[in-house]
Write a protein that holds these residues in place. Structure first.
Motif, PDB file in Angstrom:
ATOM      1  N   TRP A  31     -24.593  20.684 -13.991  1.00 37.85           N
ATOM      2  CA  TRP A  31     -24.730  19.236 -13.998  1.00 37.85           C
ATOM      3  C   TRP A  31     -24.348  18.622 -15.328  1.00 37.85           C
ATOM      4  CZ3 TRP A  31     -28.725  17.751 -17.197  1.00 37.85           C
ATOM      5  CH2 TRP A  31     -29.814  18.606 -17.319  1.00 37.85           C
ATOM      6  N   VAL A  32     -24.228  19.415 -16.380  1.00 40.52           N
ATOM      7  CA  VAL A  32     -23.692  18.897 -17.643  1.00 40.52           C
ATOM      8  C   VAL A  32     -22.176  18.750 -17.510  1.00 40.52           C
ATOM      9  CG1 VAL A  32     -23.251  19.508 -20.068  1.00 40.52           C
ATOM     10  CG2 VAL A  32     -25.542  19.762 -19.116  1.00 40.52           C
ATOM     11  N   ARG A  33     -21.518  19.721 -16.886  1.00 40.25           N
ATOM     12  CA  ARG A  33     -20.068  19.712 -16.709  1.00 40.25           C
ATOM     13  C   ARG A  33     -19.624  18.699 -15.647  1.00 40.25           C
ATOM     14  NH1 ARG A  33     -19.163  25.145 -16.088  1.00 40.25           N
ATOM     15  NH2 ARG A  33     -19.723  24.938 -13.927  1.00 40.25           N
ATOM     16  N   ASP A  34     -20.413  18.508 -14.604  1.00 47.80           N
ATOM     17  CA  ASP A  34     -20.054  17.617 -13.491  1.00 47.80           C
ATOM     18  C   ASP A  34     -21.116  16.541 -13.370  1.00 47.80           C
ATOM     19  OD1 ASP A  34     -19.507  16.374 -11.076  1.00 47.80           O
ATOM     20  OD2 ASP A  34     -19.602  18.200  -9.872  1.00 47.80           O
ATOM     21  N   ARG A  35     -20.823  15.341 -13.829  1.00 51.10           N
ATOM     22  CA  ARG A  35     -21.835  14.281 -13.852  1.00 51.10           C
ATOM     23  C   ARG A  35     -22.306  13.863 -12.454  1.00 51.10           C
ATOM     24  NH1 ARG A  35     -19.306   8.616 -14.158  1.00 51.10           N
ATOM     25  NH2 ARG A  35     -17.290   9.007 -13.228  1.00 51.10           N
ATOM     26  N   ASP A  36     -21.559  14.218 -11.425  1.00 53.23           N
ATOM     27  CA  ASP A  36     -21.948  13.884 -10.054  1.00 53.23           C
ATOM     28  C   ASP A  36     -22.602  15.051  -9.326  1.00 53.23           C
ATOM     29  OD1 ASP A  36     -20.993  11.249 -10.166  1.00 53.23           O
ATOM     30  OD2 ASP A  36     -18.954  11.943  -9.786  1.00 53.23           O
ATOM     31  N   TYR A  37     -22.870  16.134 -10.012  1.00 55.64           N
ATOM     32  CA  TYR A  37     -23.395  17.361  -9.397  1.00 55.64           C
ATOM     33  C   TYR A  37     -24.659  17.114  -8.577  1.00 55.64           C
ATOM     34  CZ  TYR A  37     -25.138  22.127  -8.978  1.00 55.64           C
ATOM     35  OH  TYR A  37     -25.601  23.308  -8.479  1.00 55.64           O
ATOM     36  N   LEU A  38     -25.636  16.438  -9.174  1.00 54.93           N
ATOM     37  CA  LEU A  38     -26.914  16.226  -8.478  1.00 54.93           C
ATOM     38  C   LEU A  38     -26.727  15.394  -7.216  1.00 54.93           C
ATOM     39  CD1 LEU A  38     -29.211  15.595 -11.561  1.00 54.93           C
ATOM     40  CD2 LEU A  38     -28.920  17.708 -10.277  1.00 54.93           C
ATOM     41  N   TRP A  39     -25.905  14.356  -7.291  1.00 55.90           N
ATOM     42  CA  TRP A  39     -25.680  13.505  -6.122  1.00 55.90           C
ATOM     43  C   TRP A  39     -24.794  14.199  -5.099  1.00 55.90           C
ATOM     44  CZ3 TRP A  39     -26.412  11.778 -10.973  1.00 55.90           C
ATOM     45  CH2 TRP A  39     -27.401  10.825 -11.149  1.00 55.90           C
ATOM     46  N   ARG A  40     -23.817  14.961  -5.564  1.00 59.11           N
ATOM     47  CA  ARG A  40     -22.881  15.623  -4.668  1.00 59.11           C
ATOM     48  C   ARG A  40     -23.557  16.719  -3.850  1.00 59.11           C
ATOM     49  NH1 ARG A  40     -18.137  15.176  -6.015  1.00 59.11           N
ATOM     50  NH2 ARG A  40     -18.407  15.428  -8.253  1.00 59.11           N
ATOM     51  N   TYR A  41     -24.480  17.457  -4.486  1.00 60.12           N
ATOM     52  CA  TYR A  41     -25.074  18.606  -3.816  1.00 60.12           C
ATOM     53  C   TYR A  41     -26.526  18.409  -3.404  1.00 60.12           C
ATOM     54  CZ  TYR A  41     -20.872  20.979  -5.395  1.00 60.12           C
ATOM     55  OH  TYR A  41     -19.576  21.329  -5.605  1.00 60.12           O
ATOM     56  N   LEU A  42     -27.360  17.886  -4.286  1.00 59.36           N
ATOM     57  CA  LEU A  42     -28.788  17.825  -3.960  1.00 59.36           C
ATOM     58  C   LEU A  42     -29.131  16.744  -2.935  1.00 59.36           C
ATOM     59  CD1 LEU A  42     -30.482  18.645  -7.368  1.00 59.36           C
ATOM     60  CD2 LEU A  42     -29.736  20.160  -5.538  1.00 59.36           C
ATOM     61  N   ASP A  43     -28.509  15.579  -3.009  1.00 55.28           N
ATOM     62  CA  ASP A  43     -28.796  14.542  -2.017  1.00 55.28           C
ATOM     63  C   ASP A  43     -28.504  15.005  -0.594  1.00 55.28           C
ATOM     64  OD1 ASP A  43     -28.287  11.264  -3.597  1.00 55.28           O
ATOM     65  OD2 ASP A  43     -29.830  12.788  -3.862  1.00 55.28           O
ATOM     66  N   PRO A  44     -27.327  15.610  -0.319  1.00 58.20           N
ATOM     67  CA  PRO A  44     -27.093  16.092   1.054  1.00 58.20           C
ATOM     68  C   PRO A  44     -28.090  17.172   1.466  1.00 58.20           C
ATOM     69  CG  PRO A  44     -25.028  16.081  -0.174  1.00 58.20           C
ATOM     70  CD  PRO A  44     -26.117  15.779  -1.147  1.00 58.20           C
TER      71      PRO A  44
END
Length: 117
Positions: free
Chosen positions: A94-107
């Motif tokens: 999530w440091v490298r990909d600022r959308d990581y949490l929204w891209r993976y955890l929300d779904p």
């Protein structure tokens, strides 16, 4: 309107996800009630004891790289009787990909809720 296209390290296109201040789903009425401790038991919102049966799937980015990050994967997990899952989240992702949490955890939260986990 500008469409930003982000490619994963494996070359797959990852579309940006709208950031929100809280989790949003189309319908949260299917989500289980809040759990809490009551004495030496875990109980649901109406006080019924709950037995937690859990699994930990691989890192969502790793699943994505193998084309397995989808609802079907979590359906198969729920079919094992699992009612709670632990999602590994590595800080470097999530440091490298600022959308990581929204891209993976929300779904994952939405799929798990719809599947009664």
């Amino acid at each position: 309107m500008v469409l930003v296209v982000i490619r994963s390290e494996h070359g797959k296109i990852l579309l940006p996800v709208k950031h929100t201040s809280r989790f949003e789903s189309d319908n949260t009425s299917f989500f289980p009630t809040r759990l809490q401790a009551q004495g030496n038991q875990i109980v649901n919102g109406v006080g019924t004891p709950v037995l937690l049966k859990g699994l930990m799937p691989p890192d969502p980015a790793k699943l994505h790289s193998k084309n397995k990050f989808n609802r079907y994967f979590f359906i198969k997990i729920s079919e094992t009787g699992t009612n709670v899952i632990r999602i590994p989240v590595y800080p470097e992702n999530w440091v490298r990909d600022r959308d990581y949490l929204w891209r993976y955890l929300d779904p994952i939260v939405a799929w798990a809720g719809k599947l009664g986990m």
